[in-house]
Design a protein around this motif. Structure first.
Motif, PDB file in Angstrom:
ATOM      1  N   ASP B  37      16.989  21.081  83.139  1.00  0.00           N
ATOM      2  CA  ASP B  37      16.409  19.794  82.738  1.00  0.00           C
ATOM      3  C   ASP B  37      15.636  19.172  83.899  1.00  0.00           C
ATOM      4  OD1 ASP B  37      17.381  19.858  80.140  1.00  0.00           O
ATOM      5  OD2 ASP B  37      19.340  19.114  80.783  1.00  0.00           O
ATOM      6  N   VAL B  38      16.190  19.307  85.108  1.00  0.00           N
ATOM      7  CA  VAL B  38      15.503  18.766  86.279  1.00  0.00           C
ATOM      8  C   VAL B  38      14.226  19.563  86.551  1.00  0.00           C
ATOM      9  CG1 VAL B  38      15.732  18.217  88.724  1.00  0.00           C
ATOM     10  CG2 VAL B  38      17.706  18.034  87.219  1.00  0.00           C
ATOM     11  N   TYR B  39      14.354  20.914  86.465  1.00  0.00           N
ATOM     12  CA  TYR B  39      13.188  21.783  86.649  1.00  0.00           C
ATOM     13  C   TYR B  39      12.087  21.382  85.665  1.00  0.00           C
ATOM     14  CZ  TYR B  39      10.351  25.995  85.970  1.00  0.00           C
ATOM     15  OH  TYR B  39       9.302  26.866  85.830  1.00  0.00           O
ATOM     16  N   ASN B  40      12.486  21.159  84.427  1.00  0.00           N
ATOM     17  CA  ASN B  40      11.538  20.826  83.371  1.00  0.00           C
ATOM     18  C   ASN B  40      10.873  19.478  83.631  1.00  0.00           C
ATOM     19  OD1 ASN B  40      10.448  22.025  81.205  1.00  0.00           O
ATOM     20  ND2 ASN B  40      11.733  20.977  79.714  1.00  0.00           N
ATOM     21  N   MET B  41      11.656  18.536  84.160  1.00  0.00           N
ATOM     22  CA  MET B  41      11.100  17.226  84.490  1.00  0.00           C
ATOM     23  C   MET B  41       9.992  17.386  85.541  1.00  0.00           C
ATOM     24  SD  MET B  41      11.103  14.616  86.840  1.00  0.00           S
ATOM     25  CE  MET B  41      12.521  14.865  87.900  1.00  0.00           C
ATOM     26  N   ARG B  47       2.250  18.400  85.307  1.00  0.00           N
ATOM     27  CA  ARG B  47       1.228  18.279  84.278  1.00  0.00           C
ATOM     28  C   ARG B  47       0.462  16.969  84.397  1.00  0.00           C
ATOM     29  NH1 ARG B  47       2.310  21.022  78.681  1.00  0.00           N
ATOM     30  NH2 ARG B  47       0.393  20.491  77.642  1.00  0.00           N
ATOM     31  N   LEU B  48       1.165  15.879  84.717  1.00  0.00           N
ATOM     32  CA  LEU B  48       0.486  14.583  84.714  1.00  0.00           C
ATOM     33  C   LEU B  48       0.237  14.040  86.112  1.00  0.00           C
ATOM     34  CD1 LEU B  48       2.356  11.694  85.153  1.00  0.00           C
ATOM     35  CD2 LEU B  48       3.670  12.860  83.430  1.00  0.00           C
ATOM     36  N   GLY B  49       0.902  14.603  87.137  1.00  0.00           N
ATOM     37  CA  GLY B  49       0.868  14.005  88.466  1.00  0.00           C
ATOM     38  C   GLY B  49      -0.516  13.941  89.070  1.00  0.00           C
ATOM     39  N   VAL B 151       3.037  30.913  88.913  1.00  0.00           N
ATOM     40  CA  VAL B 151       3.004  29.453  89.091  1.00  0.00           C
ATOM     41  C   VAL B 151       4.227  28.757  88.507  1.00  0.00           C
ATOM     42  CG1 VAL B 151       0.503  29.128  89.271  1.00  0.00           C
ATOM     43  CG2 VAL B 151       1.589  29.090  87.028  1.00  0.00           C
ATOM     44  N   ASP B 152       4.892  29.393  87.532  1.00  0.00           N
ATOM     45  CA  ASP B 152       6.025  28.717  86.907  1.00  0.00           C
ATOM     46  C   ASP B 152       7.373  29.311  87.288  1.00  0.00           C
ATOM     47  OD1 ASP B 152       4.586  26.771  85.709  1.00  0.00           O
ATOM     48  OD2 ASP B 152       4.363  27.806  83.796  1.00  0.00           O
ATOM     49  N   GLN B 153       7.402  30.290  88.231  1.00  0.00           N
ATOM     50  CA  GLN B 153       8.700  30.845  88.633  1.00  0.00           C
ATOM     51  C   GLN B 153       9.529  29.745  89.287  1.00  0.00           C
ATOM     52  OE1 GLN B 153       8.569  33.357  92.222  1.00  0.00           O
ATOM     53  NE2 GLN B 153       6.414  32.808  92.319  1.00  0.00           N
ATOM     54  N   SER B 154      10.857  29.849  89.161  1.00  0.00           N
ATOM     55  CA  SER B 154      11.663  28.759  89.714  1.00  0.00           C
ATOM     56  C   SER B 154      11.932  29.012  91.185  1.00  0.00           C
ATOM     57  CB  SER B 154      12.945  28.594  88.898  1.00  0.00           C
ATOM     58  OG  SER B 154      14.022  29.175  89.553  1.00  0.00           O
ATOM     59  N   LEU B 155      11.697  27.971  91.979  1.00  0.00           N
ATOM     60  CA  LEU B 155      11.902  28.005  93.422  1.00  0.00           C
ATOM     61  C   LEU B 155      12.917  26.942  93.764  1.00  0.00           C
ATOM     62  CD1 LEU B 155       8.303  28.153  94.967  1.00  0.00           C
ATOM     63  CD2 LEU B 155       9.964  29.988  94.913  1.00  0.00           C
ATOM     64  N   LEU B 156      13.874  27.259  94.640  1.00  0.00           N
ATOM     65  CA  LEU B 156      14.871  26.269  95.064  1.00  0.00           C
ATOM     66  C   LEU B 156      15.523  25.604  93.842  1.00  0.00           C
ATOM     67  CD1 LEU B 156      12.580  24.482  97.697  1.00  0.00           C
ATOM     68  CD2 LEU B 156      14.243  26.273  98.180  1.00  0.00           C
ATOM     69  N   PRO B 161       6.125  26.718  91.999  1.00  0.00           N
ATOM     70  CA  PRO B 161       4.962  26.537  92.863  1.00  0.00           C
ATOM     71  C   PRO B 161       4.056  25.413  92.368  1.00  0.00           C
ATOM     72  CG  PRO B 161       5.348  28.854  92.511  1.00  0.00           C
ATOM     73  CD  PRO B 161       6.341  28.126  91.652  1.00  0.00           C
ATOM     74  N   ARG B 162       3.933  25.304  91.018  1.00  0.00           N
ATOM     75  CA  ARG B 162       3.058  24.292  90.447  1.00  0.00           C
ATOM     76  C   ARG B 162       3.550  22.885  90.785  1.00  0.00           C
ATOM     77  NH1 ARG B 162       1.634  22.660  84.742  1.00  0.00           N
ATOM     78  NH2 ARG B 162       3.660  23.390  84.081  1.00  0.00           N
ATOM     79  N   SER B 163       4.848  22.644  90.592  1.00  0.00           N
ATOM     80  CA  SER B 163       5.331  21.280  90.871  1.00  0.00           C
ATOM     81  C   SER B 163       5.369  21.019  92.369  1.00  0.00           C
ATOM     82  CB  SER B 163       6.697  21.038  90.221  1.00  0.00           C
ATOM     83  OG  SER B 163       7.638  21.974  90.662  1.00  0.00           O
ATOM     84  N   LEU B 164       5.582  22.071  93.173  1.00  0.00           N
ATOM     85  CA  LEU B 164       5.589  21.861  94.624  1.00  0.00           C
ATOM     86  C   LEU B 164       4.188  21.519  95.121  1.00  0.00           C
ATOM     87  CD1 LEU B 164       8.066  24.533  96.004  1.00  0.00           C
ATOM     88  CD2 LEU B 164       8.334  22.053  95.924  1.00  0.00           C
ATOM     89  N   ILE B 165       3.160  22.179  94.560  1.00  0.00           N
ATOM     90  CA  ILE B 165       1.777  21.854  94.950  1.00  0.00           C
ATOM     91  C   ILE B 165       1.490  20.391  94.613  1.00  0.00           C
ATOM     92  CG2 ILE B 165      -0.662  22.279  94.400  1.00  0.00           C
ATOM     93  CD1 ILE B 165       0.101  25.232  93.941  1.00  0.00           C
ATOM     94  N   THR B 166       1.914  19.973  93.395  1.00  0.00           N
ATOM     95  CA  THR B 166       1.677  18.590  92.980  1.00  0.00           C
ATOM     96  C   THR B 166       2.365  17.608  93.925  1.00  0.00           C
ATOM     97  OG1 THR B 166       1.616  19.410  90.723  1.00  0.00           O
ATOM     98  CG2 THR B 166       1.819  17.045  91.011  1.00  0.00           C
ATOM     99  N   LEU B 167       3.663  17.864  94.192  1.00  0.00           N
ATOM    100  CA  LEU B 167       4.397  16.977  95.092  1.00  0.00           C
ATOM    101  C   LEU B 167       3.764  16.982  96.476  1.00  0.00           C
ATOM    102  CD1 LEU B 167       8.035  17.878  94.048  1.00  0.00           C
ATOM    103  CD2 LEU B 167       6.965  15.648  93.839  1.00  0.00           C
ATOM    104  N   GLY B 168       3.348  18.184  96.938  1.00  0.00           N
ATOM    105  CA  GLY B 168       2.745  18.301  98.260  1.00  0.00           C
ATOM    106  C   GLY B 168       1.488  17.466  98.372  1.00  0.00           C
ATOM    107  N   LEU B 169       0.658  17.458  97.307  1.00  0.00           N
ATOM    108  CA  LEU B 169      -0.590  16.693  97.367  1.00  0.00           C
ATOM    109  C   LEU B 169      -0.324  15.189  97.408  1.00  0.00           C
ATOM    110  CD1 LEU B 169      -2.847  18.863  95.102  1.00  0.00           C
ATOM    111  CD2 LEU B 169      -3.226  18.304  97.495  1.00  0.00           C
TER     112      LEU B 169
END
Lengths: 322, 335
Positions: B37-41, B47-49, B151-156, B161-169
């Motif tokens: 659920d957290v991963y999905n969030m 998607r929107l960030g 891009v959608d493999q789960s990390l940590l 990778p997709r959500s980490l790129i978004t957070l990183g930016l």
């Protein structure tokens, strides 16, 4: 004061941007005319009728939006969902008879858009974001009430709206009649004149004692009634209605208003300009269609036309004021 | 503290409320929260960030970039069309297009001093047309499944990778705007452009830069979405714009400009992503969540409305004077 007035003068020597703009505009118009004349089957009566018919539904909604824009509340982004919701009401009320269904549709349309106008007028809420929220709300409620299904007409009275007296669609006559009425209201009534003043300078209008909130709300009420007329014609044409009935109408109507040369900042513009804008875009799409371009190219050209007119109008008004 | 406007604490409050609501999800669904659920969030955030960041930056500068969704669509489509051979070409095409669109719009808006709304609206229409022309109006599939899986493999556990790129930016934007003078200048041109110009801020360059950043971020958002879905949709509709606007406003930017920070935008995006995940977990029908977002956005815009307070005061005085003319006089006499 000195610092501010000195900088632009040194940056731009005295010249007349209006002249250059006029020249470019003239060339563009000439190019468009040549393009139109060399297009096969463009200059036929049947094609003229097709252009007018396709301009009519967008045009009626755009007349409503013109009231909103001139009054200084920029644009409504909730036109498509309002039209869809009112279209669904119109078709499901057909068993009451055509006239009753029309009255009900106009009442509902006025209510939906007028509520948004009251918030914009009295609280000075940002109209763009408010109507974005409203479009979500209207679509949500319409989906919830209809269960997401398509509404079919409950009687056949609506078909009289698809009549073609004299070979021209009824909606074309309605468009021209409404354009004249809106133009007269804007030019000749106290309401119209105050609307221009409110759009030009809201604060000055309030200082002059004009009821800014009420006038703005009335402009949106009128817009809602015109959206409802579009809704009735669109629903009658499609003979069924669901939440997607509005299609791309929101952006088509905005494109027609802006392409007519009414600035988004308000205080200027007219209903006849919007009429011209709607016909211009319909004619451009028609030329592209006859020349075999895809829908995507037609939409793209619509965007480019709007961009060019927005820039031109901006440069010309700035030039004449300086 | 007393002088701070309530909007400054809005992102923190929104995030806190949604986190609590998220943690309490098991109490109304009956099933415990999983790490998925957290991963999905965070996937929803991805998607929107970037759209929120793109729109939010222009809003801080006192502009409103409606074209972000158009650039998002073009970016996604170019990624698929140009990236069939190698993903990098698609990404490069998308980012280049985003930068070019931003440069054109920013240049027009800054040099000619046109309001950004009509310009970006026209660009939005043109870009939707361009996307539709590029694809023939059809959804295009992306054949490179390796990238889609990557891009959608789960990390940590919680990230991809997709959500980490978004957070990183978001972090990059926050660091750049906090440490350089751009952050202050951006708020200055959003708050009072004329004063900023007189104070020596390079207003034009900053506006162009903001729109280029907005274009690149939106195009990247579209790119990442195409990689993730393995396809590109020619018309994403207005929903992404609505969600991004809600997230940006929850993130503490003002419609009048001059307020906001990338970390606030991140908090706003996280709040909306949490809400969307709650809606998904609780299996609420889509139209209910639509109504929810509409209500949220409506409340924010009404609170933000400049004349609301004076309108309420006027209404109250009018109601009082019309219904109880005596009492109002007596009250004032008593005082």
């Amino acid at each position: 004061m000195n610092v501010m007035s000195a900088r632009p003068r040194s940056a731009a020597p005295i010249r007349r941007p209006g002249l250059v703009v006029d020249g470019v505009l003239l060339l563009a118009v000439l190019a468009a005319i040549v393009l139109a004349l060399t297009t096969d089957r463009f200059l036929t009566v049947a094609n003229a009728k097709a252009i007018l018919t396709s301009a009519s539904l967008v045009g009626i909604a755009a007349l409503g939006l013109t009231l909103i824009t001139i009054g200084g509340s920029a644009v409504s982004l909730a036109i498509s969902p309002s039209v869809a919701a009112v279209g669904m009401i119109f078709l499901s009320a057909q068993s009451l008879g055509l006239i009753a269904a029309l009255v009900l549709a106009v009442l509902c349309g006025t209510l939906i858009t007028g509520l948004q106008g009251a918030v914009v007028g009295y609280a000075a809420a940002n109209p763009v974001v408010l109507t974005i929220a409203a479009s979500f709300a209207i679509t949500g409620i319409a989906t919830g009430v209809s269960g997401g299904s398509t509404v079919s007409p409950t009687a056949g009275g609506y078909d009289r709206l698809n009549a073609t007296p004299g070979g021209v669609a009824l909606s074309v006559y309605v468009l021209i009649g409404l354009a004249l009425i809106v133009e007269w209201t804007l030019r000749r009534t106290g309401f119209g004149r105050s609307l221009y003043l409110i759009g030009e300078n809201r604060r000055a209008a309030r200082a002059a004692g004009l009821p800014v909130g009420r006038m703005t709300a009335v402009a949106w009420l009128g817009a809602g009634a015109l959206f409802a007329v579009t809704a009735a014609f669109t629903a009658a044409f499609n003979t069924s209605a669901n939440v997607n009935l509005g299609g791309t109408l929101t952006f088509d109507a905005i494109a027609a208003v802006l392409a007519g040369g009414t600035p988004i900042s308000g205080g200027r513009g007219s209903a006849l300009r919007t009429l011209a804008g709607a016909v211009l875009i319909a004619a451009a799409s028609d030329i592209l269609l006859l020349r075999g371009y895809s829908t995507g190219v037609q939409i793209m050209v619509k965007g480019v036309i709007v961009l060019v007119v927005v820039v031109t109008v901006h440069l010309r008004t700035r030039g004449s004021r300086a | 503290m007393r002088a701070r406007r309530p909007e400054a604490s809005l992102p923190v409050a929104a995030l806190a409320v949604t986190v609590i609501a998220f943690v309490l999800v098991p109490t109304y669904t009956g099933s415990a929260l999983t790490s998925f659920d957290v991963y999905n969030m965070f996937q929803i955030l991805a998607r929107l960030g970037l759209l929120t960041l793109a729109l939010g930056l222009t809003m801080i500068a006192g502009e409103f970039d409606l074209s972000v969704v158009g650039t998002y669509a073009v970016g996604g489509m170019l990624t698929v069309q140009a990236g069939q051979q190698h993903w990098a070409w698609g990404l490069l095409a998308a980012l280049g297009a985003g930068a070019a669109i931003g440069l054109l719009q920013g240049g027009l808006i800054a040099r000619l001093k046109i309001p950004s709304m009509p310009v970006t609206l026209a660009t939005y229409i043109a870009l939707l047309g361009l996307t539709s022309a590029l694809s023939g109006g059809l959804t295009k599939t992306y054949s490179n499944a390796t990238v889609t899986l990557w891009v959608d493999q789960s990390l940590l556990t919680y990230f991809s990778p997709r959500s980490l790129i978004t957070l990183g930016l978001f972090v990059v934007a926050a660091v750049v705007l906090s440490l350089s003078r751009w952050g202050r200048e951006l708020r200055a041109i959003g708050g009072d452009r004329r004063a900023a110009r007189v104070a020596g801020v390079g207003v034009d360059r900053l506006i162009v830069g903001t729109f280029v950043a907005s274009g690149v971020l939106s195009a990247l958002g579209g790119s990442l979405l195409s990689f993730s879905l393995g396809s590109a949709n020619p018309d994403p509709g207005v929903q992404p714009l609505i969600v991004a606007a809600a997230a940006a406003l929850l993130g503490g930017v003002s419609l009048a400009g001059g307020r906001g920070h990338p970390l606030g935008l991140l908090a706003g995006s996280l709040a909306v992503a949490l809400l969307a995940e709650i809606v998904a977990v609780a299996a609420v029908p889509q139209y209910v969540s639509q109504l929810f977002f509409a209500g949220l956005l409506g409340i924010i815009v009404v609170i933000d409305a400049p004349d609301l307070h004076s309108a309420l005061v006027r209404l109250r005085t009018r109601l009082r004077s019309s219904h109880h003319p005596r009492t109002s006089i007596q009250e004032s006499a008593d005082v």
